[in-house]
Design a protein around this motif. Structure first.
Motif, PDB file in Angstrom:
ATOM      1  N   VAL A   1      14.881  23.696 -48.417  1.00 30.85           N
ATOM      2  CA  VAL A   1      14.771  22.271 -48.090  1.00 30.85           C
ATOM      3  C   VAL A   1      16.095  21.606 -48.421  1.00 30.85           C
ATOM      4  N   GLY A   2      16.648  20.888 -47.466  1.00 28.22           N
ATOM      5  CA  GLY A   2      17.943  20.257 -47.656  1.00 28.22           C
ATOM      6  C   GLY A   2      17.927  19.224 -48.763  1.00 28.22           C
ATOM      7  N   ALA A   3      18.953  19.241 -49.593  1.00 27.83           N
ATOM      8  CA  ALA A   3      19.034  18.326 -50.731  1.00 27.83           C
ATOM      9  C   ALA A   3      19.144  16.869 -50.298  1.00 27.83           C
ATOM     10  N   PHE A   4      19.547  16.622 -49.052  1.00 30.80           N
ATOM     11  CA  PHE A   4      19.759  15.252 -48.580  1.00 30.80           C
ATOM     12  C   PHE A   4      18.650  14.791 -47.644  1.00 30.80           C
ATOM     13  N   SER A   5      17.600  15.590 -47.522  1.00 35.95           N
ATOM     14  CA  SER A   5      16.461  15.212 -46.688  1.00 35.95           C
ATOM     15  C   SER A   5      15.856  13.898 -47.175  1.00 35.95           C
ATOM     16  N   GLU A   6      15.452  13.065 -46.228  1.00 38.48           N
ATOM     17  CA  GLU A   6      14.816  11.802 -46.583  1.00 38.48           C
ATOM     18  C   GLU A   6      13.331  11.985 -46.894  1.00 38.48           C
ATOM     19  N   ASN A   7      12.809  13.175 -46.603  1.00 40.21           N
ATOM     20  CA  ASN A   7      11.385  13.444 -46.833  1.00 40.21           C
ATOM     21  C   ASN A   7      11.181  14.799 -47.504  1.00 40.21           C
ATOM     22  N   PRO A   8      11.755  15.006 -48.696  1.00 43.01           N
ATOM     23  CA  PRO A   8      11.630  16.333 -49.318  1.00 43.01           C
ATOM     24  C   PRO A   8      10.195  16.713 -49.657  1.00 43.01           C
ATOM     25  N   ASP A   9       9.371  15.738 -50.056  1.00 46.82           N
ATOM     26  CA  ASP A   9       7.982  16.062 -50.387  1.00 46.82           C
ATOM     27  C   ASP A   9       7.241  16.592 -49.166  1.00 46.82           C
ATOM     28  N   LEU A  10       7.433  15.916 -48.040  1.00 42.76           N
ATOM     29  CA  LEU A  10       6.795  16.366 -46.808  1.00 42.76           C
ATOM     30  C   LEU A  10       7.376  17.706 -46.350  1.00 42.76           C
ATOM     31  N   ALA A  11       8.676  17.890 -46.567  1.00 41.59           N
ATOM     32  CA  ALA A  11       9.308  19.145 -46.163  1.00 41.59           C
ATOM     33  C   ALA A  11       8.695  20.321 -46.917  1.00 41.59           C
ATOM     34  N   PHE A  12       8.431  20.146 -48.202  1.00 38.60           N
ATOM     35  CA  PHE A  12       7.816  21.242 -48.956  1.00 38.60           C
ATOM     36  C   PHE A  12       6.363  21.456 -48.530  1.00 38.60           C
ATOM     37  N   GLN A  13       5.665  20.387 -48.153  1.00 38.23           N
ATOM     38  CA  GLN A  13       4.329  20.563 -47.597  1.00 38.23           C
ATOM     39  C   GLN A  13       4.389  21.411 -46.330  1.00 38.23           C
ATOM     40  N   ALA A  14       5.383  21.115 -45.500  1.00 37.40           N
ATOM     41  CA  ALA A  14       5.538  21.869 -44.257  1.00 37.40           C
ATOM     42  C   ALA A  14       5.899  23.319 -44.529  1.00 37.40           C
ATOM     43  N   VAL A  15       6.783  23.559 -45.490  1.00 42.14           N
ATOM     44  CA  VAL A  15       7.157  24.928 -45.853  1.00 42.14           C
ATOM     45  C   VAL A  15       5.924  25.706 -46.317  1.00 42.14           C
TER      46      VAL A  15
END
Length: 436
Positions: A325-339
């Protein structure tokens, strides 16, 4: 990473995958703008990642949608594109399909968001140890294992039987070289000056009990210590020397990649070969299109990677993809849900079936469809459990570049000089005293 396409697919499937990829992207652009869009940078495949993106978007029920963006074909170009964008703090990079060898470099540069505590168990329980290791930097999980890959020892049953080898038991490099030499057959390896050469050398060094980089957690290049100038390094060089001197590597040894080795193995000269699992499905496809006799396919067997020493277990190569997950993502929480959705055991099984890429989660190998479709699946799973990653150092690019330059061509490798010369050369590169 340099692995080739794992499964020969008809062009219509590749086009369908491309159309599906476009569909996901278009859907992501035209849907309700209040739903966050996560961009997943994927490596080329037969459309399996795009399918998973569509399924996880549906399962999110409006919480997010996943749009896919295709990376270049080869791992070094993928690395270059991602690093350039991450260096500029690109917030559009939410999820990345990463070659394991580049995870440490990206984590060291603070380009990856550490995995939240709530996901650590899900991303590591029942997962191949070397895949977890390749997703970890200085004891912090910074990526999630997605799919894995490993090399097997492929052999022609007729050649092994004529040599009196019991392939149900571990065999050594010396044994298969002797068996091939005695019958004027080939031992297929990847001797080309490319990443596949480092894959081969690292597997032999690890199988001999050594490590190319002894302290992968080193934070600066001048602190790196290497283990090439060692008994393990000299054992690896000795195997390369024997393959070249006996002629079992064939006249094209220094230019052989994975596909070239496969074609030699399928020929009348075929004896033994180390290569990725795509070999079986590619051979099946060749039989179907009439370019290979069924008798050749029936003569192909597979087992664990050869040992360097009879009494020491081999350490086959680890390949695959980890999800960062990119460190500069604006939605890291959602990105980890997707992962978490992307890498579910069910999706890993489905991806194995559609694209031929093996799961990192061992439970996915229990899928009856996987076992039916891939006769080699049990050996692949066994191999992955003892596999070894290439050096997990932030300076991998310099290490592999130095190896490829100093261990090529294989015909020039000598146990008494190549490991020492190579180690000195790489250390000089790391200190800025030499250029690749």
């Amino acid at each position: 990473m340099t692995e080739k396409a794992r499964k020969h697919r008809p062009w219509r499937l590749a086009l369908a995958g491309g159309a599906l990829l476009g569909l996901v992207a278009v859907t992501g652009c035209s849907a309700n703008t209040s739903t966050p869009t996560l961009t997943w940078y994927i490596n080329p495949d037969n459309g399996g990642q795009a399918t998973i993106a569509e399924q996880c978007t549906a399962e999110a029920d409006g919480a997010y949608r996943i749009s896919t963006s295709l990376l270049p074909n080869d791992a070094p170009s993928q690395r270059e594109q991602l690093i350039r964008r991450l260096a500029s703090a690109d917030s559009s990079i939410d999820i990345m399909s990463l070659d394991p060898v580049y995870v440490a470099e990206m984590a060291n540069a603070d380009y990856l968001a550490p995995v939240p505590e709530e996901y650590i168990g899900a991303f590591t329980d029942g997962v191949i140890p070397s895949s977890v290791e390749s997703s970890t930097r200085q004891d912090v999980l910074v990526a999630a294992p997605f799919w894995a890959n490993t090399q097997l020892l492929w052999y022609r049953k007729s050649v092994a039987e004529a040599a009196g080898l019991d392939m149900s038991q571990p065999v050594t490099w010396d044994e298969i070289i002797d068996a091939a030499e005695g019958q004027d057959k080939r031992v297929g390896v990847q001797g080309i000056r490319a990443e596949s050469l480092t894959v081969w050398i690292n597997a032999m060094v690890e199988s001999a009990g050594g490590q190319i980089v002894e302290n992968p957690d080193a934070d600066s290049p001048d602190q790196v210590t290497l283990g090439l100038d060692s008994e393990a390094g000299r054992s690896a060089a000795g195997i390369m020397e024997r393959i070249a001197e006996t002629g079992v590597g064939g006249p094209a040894l220094s230019n052989l990649d994975e596909n070239g080795a496969m074609l030699e193995f399928q020929s009348d000269d075929g004896g033994f070969m180390v290569n990725w699992p795509f070999i079986y499905s590619a051979s099946q496809a060749a039989v179907e299109d009439g370019s290979l006799d069924q008798a050749v396919l029936d003569d192909i067997g597979w087992t664990l990677y050869p040992r360097v020493d009879e009494g020491q277990e081999s350490r086959p190569p680890l390949g695959g993809i980890n999800l960062g997950v990119g460190a500069f993502s604006e939605n890291p929480d959602l990105a980890f849900q997707a992962v978490d959705c992307i890498r579910s055991p069910e999706n890993q099984s489905a991806y194995f079936l559609t694209d031929g890429n093996a799961p990192s989660n061992l439970a996915a190998f229990d899928d009856p469809e996987v076992q039916e479709a891939f006769p080699a699946a049990p050996v692949i799973a066994e191999s992955l459990q003892v596999s070894a990653a290439r050096p997990l150092t932030p300076y991998y690019n310099e290490v592999t570049g130095g190896i490829q330059k100093s261990w090529h061509p294989p015909e020039a490798v000598r146990p008494d000089s190549t490991p020492a010369r190579s180690q000195e050369f790489i250390l000089e590169i790391l200190k800025g005293e030499r250029l690749l």
